[in-house]
Motif scaffolding. Structure first.
Motif, PDB file in Angstrom:
ATOM      1  N   LEU A  64     -82.962  15.137 -64.056  1.00 22.00           N
ATOM      2  CA  LEU A  64     -82.642  16.089 -65.582  1.00 22.00           C
ATOM      3  C   LEU A  64     -81.511  17.111 -64.435  1.00 22.00           C
ATOM      4  N   PRO A  65     -80.235  17.676 -64.787  1.00 19.61           N
ATOM      5  CA  PRO A  65     -79.546  18.475 -64.909  1.00 19.61           C
ATOM      6  C   PRO A  65     -80.084  19.981 -63.794  1.00 19.61           C
ATOM      7  N   ASP A  66     -79.779  19.955 -62.444  1.00 18.78           N
ATOM      8  CA  ASP A  66     -80.005  21.073 -62.262  1.00 18.78           C
ATOM      9  C   ASP A  66     -79.209  22.679 -62.698  1.00 18.78           C
ATOM     10  N   GLU A  67     -80.551  23.666 -63.534  1.00 15.65           N
ATOM     11  CA  GLU A  67     -80.529  24.604 -63.590  1.00 15.65           C
ATOM     12  C   GLU A  67     -79.133  25.268 -63.390  1.00 15.65           C
ATOM     13  N   GLY A  68     -79.163  25.134 -61.817  1.00 19.40           N
ATOM     14  CA  GLY A  68     -77.912  26.112 -61.220  1.00 19.40           C
ATOM     15  C   GLY A  68     -76.187  25.844 -61.518  1.00 19.40           C
ATOM     16  N   PHE A 132    -100.659  26.491 -69.442  1.00 20.40           N
ATOM     17  CA  PHE A 132    -100.362  26.224 -68.462  1.00 20.40           C
ATOM     18  C   PHE A 132     -99.362  27.189 -68.339  1.00 20.40           C
ATOM     19  N   PRO A 133     -99.909  28.469 -67.834  1.00 22.12           N
ATOM     20  CA  PRO A 133     -98.952  28.953 -67.121  1.00 22.12           C
ATOM     21  C   PRO A 133     -98.065  29.306 -66.084  1.00 22.12           C
ATOM     22  N   LEU A 134     -96.761  29.779 -66.574  1.00 25.68           N
ATOM     23  CA  LEU A 134     -95.733  29.176 -65.640  1.00 25.68           C
ATOM     24  C   LEU A 134     -94.660  30.030 -65.653  1.00 25.68           C
ATOM     25  N   ALA A 135     -94.582  30.638 -64.246  1.00 26.39           N
ATOM     26  CA  ALA A 135     -93.476  31.396 -64.241  1.00 26.39           C
ATOM     27  C   ALA A 135     -92.127  30.596 -63.961  1.00 26.39           C
ATOM     28  N   PRO A 136     -90.765  31.595 -64.354  1.00 24.48           N
ATOM     29  CA  PRO A 136     -89.651  31.358 -64.823  1.00 24.48           C
ATOM     30  C   PRO A 136     -88.650  30.575 -63.495  1.00 24.48           C
ATOM     31  N   PRO A 137     -87.872  29.999 -63.809  1.00 29.74           N
ATOM     32  CA  PRO A 137     -87.141  29.314 -62.544  1.00 29.74           C
ATOM     33  C   PRO A 137     -86.406  30.658 -61.653  1.00 29.74           C
ATOM     34  N   ARG A 138     -86.177  32.003 -62.354  1.00 34.34           N
ATOM     35  CA  ARG A 138     -85.726  32.925 -62.175  1.00 34.34           C
ATOM     36  C   ARG A 138     -86.500  34.037 -60.435  1.00 34.34           C
ATOM     37  N   MET A 139     -87.875  33.570 -60.709  1.00 33.50           N
ATOM     38  CA  MET A 139     -89.253  33.616 -60.174  1.00 33.50           C
ATOM     39  C   MET A 139     -89.310  32.652 -58.643  1.00 33.50           C
ATOM     40  N   LEU A 140     -88.667  31.925 -59.277  1.00 34.56           N
ATOM     41  CA  LEU A 140     -89.234  30.591 -57.851  1.00 34.56           C
ATOM     42  C   LEU A 140     -88.380  30.735 -56.896  1.00 34.56           C
ATOM     43  N   GLY A 142     -86.372  29.541 -53.327  1.00 33.94           N
ATOM     44  CA  GLY A 142     -85.699  28.433 -52.840  1.00 33.94           C
ATOM     45  C   GLY A 142     -84.961  27.370 -53.322  1.00 33.94           C
ATOM     46  N   THR A 143     -84.381  27.629 -54.994  1.00 34.88           N
ATOM     47  CA  THR A 143     -84.181  27.204 -55.876  1.00 34.88           C
ATOM     48  C   THR A 143     -82.377  27.212 -55.662  1.00 34.88           C
ATOM     49  N   GLY A 144     -82.190  28.395 -55.109  1.00 36.30           N
ATOM     50  CA  GLY A 144     -80.211  29.256 -55.107  1.00 36.30           C
ATOM     51  C   GLY A 144     -80.314  29.621 -56.393  1.00 36.30           C
ATOM     52  N   LEU A 145     -81.082  29.795 -57.971  1.00 38.97           N
ATOM     53  CA  LEU A 145     -81.561  30.525 -58.991  1.00 38.97           C
ATOM     54  C   LEU A 145     -81.459  32.217 -59.107  1.00 38.97           C
ATOM     55  N   ILE A 146     -80.827  32.831 -59.544  1.00 37.64           N
ATOM     56  CA  ILE A 146     -80.714  34.360 -59.321  1.00 37.64           C
ATOM     57  C   ILE A 146     -80.863  35.016 -60.330  1.00 37.64           C
ATOM     58  N   ILE A 210     -80.766  30.094 -71.815  1.00 39.80           N
ATOM     59  CA  ILE A 210     -82.032  29.754 -71.368  1.00 39.80           C
ATOM     60  C   ILE A 210     -81.824  29.571 -69.804  1.00 39.80           C
ATOM     61  N   VAL A 211     -81.323  28.745 -70.302  1.00 40.42           N
ATOM     62  CA  VAL A 211     -80.809  28.225 -68.688  1.00 40.42           C
ATOM     63  C   VAL A 211     -80.195  28.898 -67.443  1.00 40.42           C
ATOM     64  N   GLY A 212     -79.047  28.965 -68.261  1.00 36.99           N
ATOM     65  CA  GLY A 212     -78.009  29.846 -67.106  1.00 36.99           C
ATOM     66  C   GLY A 212     -78.415  30.823 -66.255  1.00 36.99           C
ATOM     67  N   THR A 213     -79.584  32.071 -67.330  1.00 37.81           N
ATOM     68  CA  THR A 213     -80.069  32.885 -67.050  1.00 37.81           C
ATOM     69  C   THR A 213     -81.472  32.805 -66.194  1.00 37.81           C
TER      70      THR A 213
END
Length: 272
Positions: A64-68, A132-140, A142-146, A210-213
């Protein structure tokens, strides 16, 4: 939602509008369940981050495309990323509420259908949030996301440890996208304008936001779409009664017209 060219059905065949007080209570209950029901999933920080790492790895396996990639487009300008954060924070609830109000006033039968679909999707989503509790990518890490909302504003979330108003570990599925897609589908089904397909721009914009943020993964969107598809398969929309062409007044048969003419009394002095 201009219906100037599409008047609401009237007459004895028009569907009855549900009682207003009951609907206000039902819709308010739906929003409260969405807002506060997710609190049941709090306190699962370790599991939420472990699931987030799994989701990130699954997306890479599925190619899948990278959210970054989407986030890098927003970061080209402060105004653009600030606008995306504002869209995320300010459009979700008001747009859904306006959608339901318009349907209630102009398309009562479609309103009942849409309200049931939204309730079904929301209930299924809350169950998944618990399982299925899930942390959003902004909290993860090593992904390069802010976290664009925290850096550029505005933000609807506080620090996860002190945020008592929302469960930030409820990323999957994305109700932001699920509700936005239902809004577009509902208006496409309930209206007949040639421009009604433009409503799909709303879920498309929501997807990019929602993906870009970094508030959601691609898989959050896919799961929300699947849940909505199941709800739509089980809850069918009402039939749209398009006004038929006006029927011309019945013509009198020629033999009847001739008979009527022959039966008229002849005027006195006629033929003299």
């Amino acid at each position: 939602m201009n219906s100037r060219s599409e008047p609401a059905p009237t007459g004895p065949d028009a569907p009855a509008r549900p009682p207003l007080v009951r609907e206000l209570l039902l819709v308010a209950g739906l929003f409260l369940v969405y807002k506060f029901g997710r609190q049941l999933a709090t306190g699962h920080t370790t599991e939420a981050f472990r699931n987030a790492r799994h989701v990130w790895d699954w997306e890479r396996v599925l190619r899948l495309p990278d959210e970054g990639t989407v986030q890098s487009l927003l970061l080209h300008g402060d105004a653009l990323v600030h606008g995306a954060n504002t869209y995320y924070a300010a459009v979700h609830f008001p747009a859904t509420l306006a959608f339901l109000v318009w349907l209630y006033l102009r398309r009562p039968a479609h309103y009942v259908w849409a309200r049931r679909v939204l309730a079904a999707v929301t209930g299924a989503a809350l169950l998944l949030h618990l399982l299925f509790p899930l942390a959003p990518p902004r909290m993860l890490g090593g992904t390069g996301l802010i976290d664009t909302a925290r850096v550029f504003g505005p933000s609807v979330y506080g620090p996860p440890r002190t945020d008592s108003l929302s469960n930030q570990f409820a990323a999957m599925p994305s109700l932001h996208f699920g509700w936005a897609l239902m809004l577009a589908i509902g208006l496409i089904v309930a209206t007949r304008s040639r421009w009604r397909w433009l409503w799909l721009l709303h879920p498309l914009a929501t997807l990019l936001v929602i993906v870009g943020t970094a508030n959601h993964y691609w898989l959050d969107v896919i799961v929300a779409t699947v849940l909505l598809g199941l709800a739509l398969a089980l809850l069918r929309p009402p039939h749209r009664h398009a006004p038929g062409p006006r029927s011309a007044p019945p013509r009198r048969r020629p033999e009847i017209r001739r008979r009527s003419t022959a039966a008229r009394p002849e005027p006195v002095g006629a033929g003299r």
